[in-house]
Structures are given as C-alpha cells and as structure tokens.
Design a protein around this motif. Structure first.
Motif, PDB file in Angstrom:
ATOM      1  N   GLU A  25       5.499   1.315   5.104  1.00  0.00           N
ATOM      2  CA  GLU A  25       4.948   0.644   3.929  1.00  0.00           C
ATOM      3  C   GLU A  25       3.963  -0.448   4.350  1.00  0.00           C
ATOM      4  O   GLU A  25       2.878  -0.567   3.769  1.00  0.00           O
ATOM      5  CB  GLU A  25       6.081   0.055   3.094  1.00  0.00           C
ATOM      6  N   ASP A  33      -3.985   2.413   1.625  1.00  0.00           N
ATOM      7  CA  ASP A  33      -3.865   3.832   1.274  1.00  0.00           C
ATOM      8  C   ASP A  33      -2.949   3.939   0.058  1.00  0.00           C
ATOM      9  O   ASP A  33      -1.746   4.170   0.169  1.00  0.00           O
ATOM     10  CB  ASP A  33      -3.302   4.615   2.468  1.00  0.00           C
ATOM     11  N   GLU A  35      -2.567   6.082  -2.486  1.00  0.00           N
ATOM     12  CA  GLU A  35      -1.891   7.340  -2.824  1.00  0.00           C
ATOM     13  C   GLU A  35      -0.648   7.547  -1.969  1.00  0.00           C
ATOM     14  O   GLU A  35       0.428   7.863  -2.486  1.00  0.00           O
ATOM     15  CB  GLU A  35      -2.861   8.506  -2.652  1.00  0.00           C
ATOM     16  N   SER A  36      -0.771   7.349  -0.677  1.00  0.00           N
ATOM     17  CA  SER A  36       0.377   7.490   0.217  1.00  0.00           C
ATOM     18  C   SER A  36       1.416   6.409  -0.053  1.00  0.00           C
ATOM     19  O   SER A  36       2.620   6.655   0.047  1.00  0.00           O
ATOM     20  CB  SER A  36      -0.065   7.418   1.680  1.00  0.00           C
ATOM     21  N   ILE A  38       2.117   4.984  -2.957  1.00  0.00           N
ATOM     22  CA  ILE A  38       2.869   5.342  -4.167  1.00  0.00           C
ATOM     23  C   ILE A  38       3.930   6.382  -3.838  1.00  0.00           C
ATOM     24  O   ILE A  38       5.080   6.283  -4.273  1.00  0.00           O
ATOM     25  CB  ILE A  38       1.918   5.825  -5.277  1.00  0.00           C
ATOM     26  N   SER A  39       3.571   7.368  -3.036  1.00  0.00           N
ATOM     27  CA  SER A  39       4.521   8.402  -2.620  1.00  0.00           C
ATOM     28  C   SER A  39       5.676   7.784  -1.825  1.00  0.00           C
ATOM     29  O   SER A  39       6.846   8.104  -2.044  1.00  0.00           O
ATOM     30  CB  SER A  39       3.799   9.459  -1.790  1.00  0.00           C
ATOM     31  N   LEU A  40       5.338   6.879  -0.921  1.00  0.00           N
ATOM     32  CA  LEU A  40       6.356   6.222  -0.110  1.00  0.00           C
ATOM     33  C   LEU A  40       7.269   5.356  -0.973  1.00  0.00           C
ATOM     34  O   LEU A  40       8.477   5.313  -0.756  1.00  0.00           O
ATOM     35  CB  LEU A  40       5.701   5.369   0.981  1.00  0.00           C
ATOM     36  N   GLU A  42       8.121   5.872  -4.057  1.00  0.00           N
ATOM     37  CA  GLU A  42       9.055   6.757  -4.751  1.00  0.00           C
ATOM     38  C   GLU A  42      10.190   7.166  -3.823  1.00  0.00           C
ATOM     39  O   GLU A  42      11.360   7.175  -4.216  1.00  0.00           O
ATOM     40  CB  GLU A  42       8.323   7.987  -5.280  1.00  0.00           C
ATOM     41  N   GLU A  43       9.843   7.493  -2.583  1.00  0.00           N
ATOM     42  CA  GLU A  43      10.850   7.854  -1.581  1.00  0.00           C
ATOM     43  C   GLU A  43      11.783   6.673  -1.311  1.00  0.00           C
ATOM     44  O   GLU A  43      13.001   6.826  -1.209  1.00  0.00           O
ATOM     45  CB  GLU A  43      10.141   8.282  -0.291  1.00  0.00           C
ATOM     46  N   LYS A  44      11.204   5.479  -1.237  1.00  0.00           N
ATOM     47  CA  LYS A  44      11.999   4.271  -0.985  1.00  0.00           C
ATOM     48  C   LYS A  44      12.941   3.992  -2.146  1.00  0.00           C
ATOM     49  O   LYS A  44      14.103   3.625  -1.932  1.00  0.00           O
ATOM     50  CB  LYS A  44      11.064   3.080  -0.738  1.00  0.00           C
TER      51      LYS A  44
END
Length: 142
Positions: A25, A33, A35-36, A38-40, A42-44
């Motif tokens: 993060e 970055d 986009e990446s 936001i994806s991270l 969600e995973e977190k």
C-alpha cells in the motif's frame, strides 16, 4: 488446547499478510497508482474482516482454555508473535497515513500554485497603466 494454538498461528499468518499488504500500500501511495491501490484496499478490507472474525474465535477459545489451565509456552510464544505482528501493522498504518497526508498537502500546494498562475495570467492594466486583476476578455462581445 491444540485448537487455540492453531487459531493463534492462523492469526499470526493473517497479521503477517496484512503487514505485507500495508507495505505494498505504501508503495502504491508513493507511486500514485490509484487503480492498483483501490484493488489492494478491497483485498485489505476482506483480510481485516477475516482477522476480526478469527480474533473473536481466538478470544472465545482463549477464555475457555484459561478457565481450566495455565497457558502452555507454545501458546504464550504464539501470542507474543501475534502481538509483535499487530504492532508492526499499527506502525505501517501510521506510516501510510502520513504518506497520504503528505500527498494531500502536495496536491493542495500544487493547486494553489496553479491558481496563482491563473490569477497572474488574467492580470490586466487600467487606463493609467497600473496592474489590475480581472478576467480576460471582460467587456468584449462578439
């Protein structure tokens, strides 16, 4: 007793994974970055929910085991490891928070600089030749 040890070991694994996600993060914050990131995030969030669920199971098992006997050295070592991982995650979260704050300050500063440049570009002169701020093209009609 074995169930408690296995739950705490899973908790340590999850906290270790959270620490790795927090490190990623910080990298994504510094590289901007979005986009990446936001994806991270969600995973977190999913991992934090799993940690919270497991934490309530561990608390229940620990209370039940504590009623009967003294904790084994294995359990105590796992708990110490879990606490260390948790402190690491808290530290990384604080670092990431400061990185985000610094990024926001830089964006605010850049925005202010752009507004100043725009204001200078719209500078005009009055009839006496003195600088006067205003909008470009005011009073002009097509």
């Amino acid at each position: 007793m074995n169930e408690l040890a296995s739950q705490i070991a899973r908790q340590v694994e999850q906290l270790t994974l959270l620490g790795e996600l927090l490190e990623k993060e910080l990298h994504l914050i510094s590289t901007r970055d979005a986009e990446s990131l936001i994806s991270l995030l969600e995973e977190k969030a999913a991992l934090l929910e799993a940690i919270q669920q497991l934490d309530s199971q561990v608390e229940h098992s620990y209370t039940k085991a504590n009623d009967h006997t003294k904790q084994s050295p294995e359990i105590e070592a796992l708990l110490a490891d879990a606490k260390a991982q948790l402190e690491n995650c808290k530290y990384r979260t604080d670092v990431n928070e400061k990185a985000v704050e610094q990024g926001q300050l830089r964006l605010t500063h850049l925005r202010n600089l752009m507004l100043e440049v725009r204001a200078k570009e719209s500078l005009t002169y009055d009839k006496k030749g003195k600088p006067k701020g205003g909008t470009l093209g005011s009073g002009i009609s097509a």
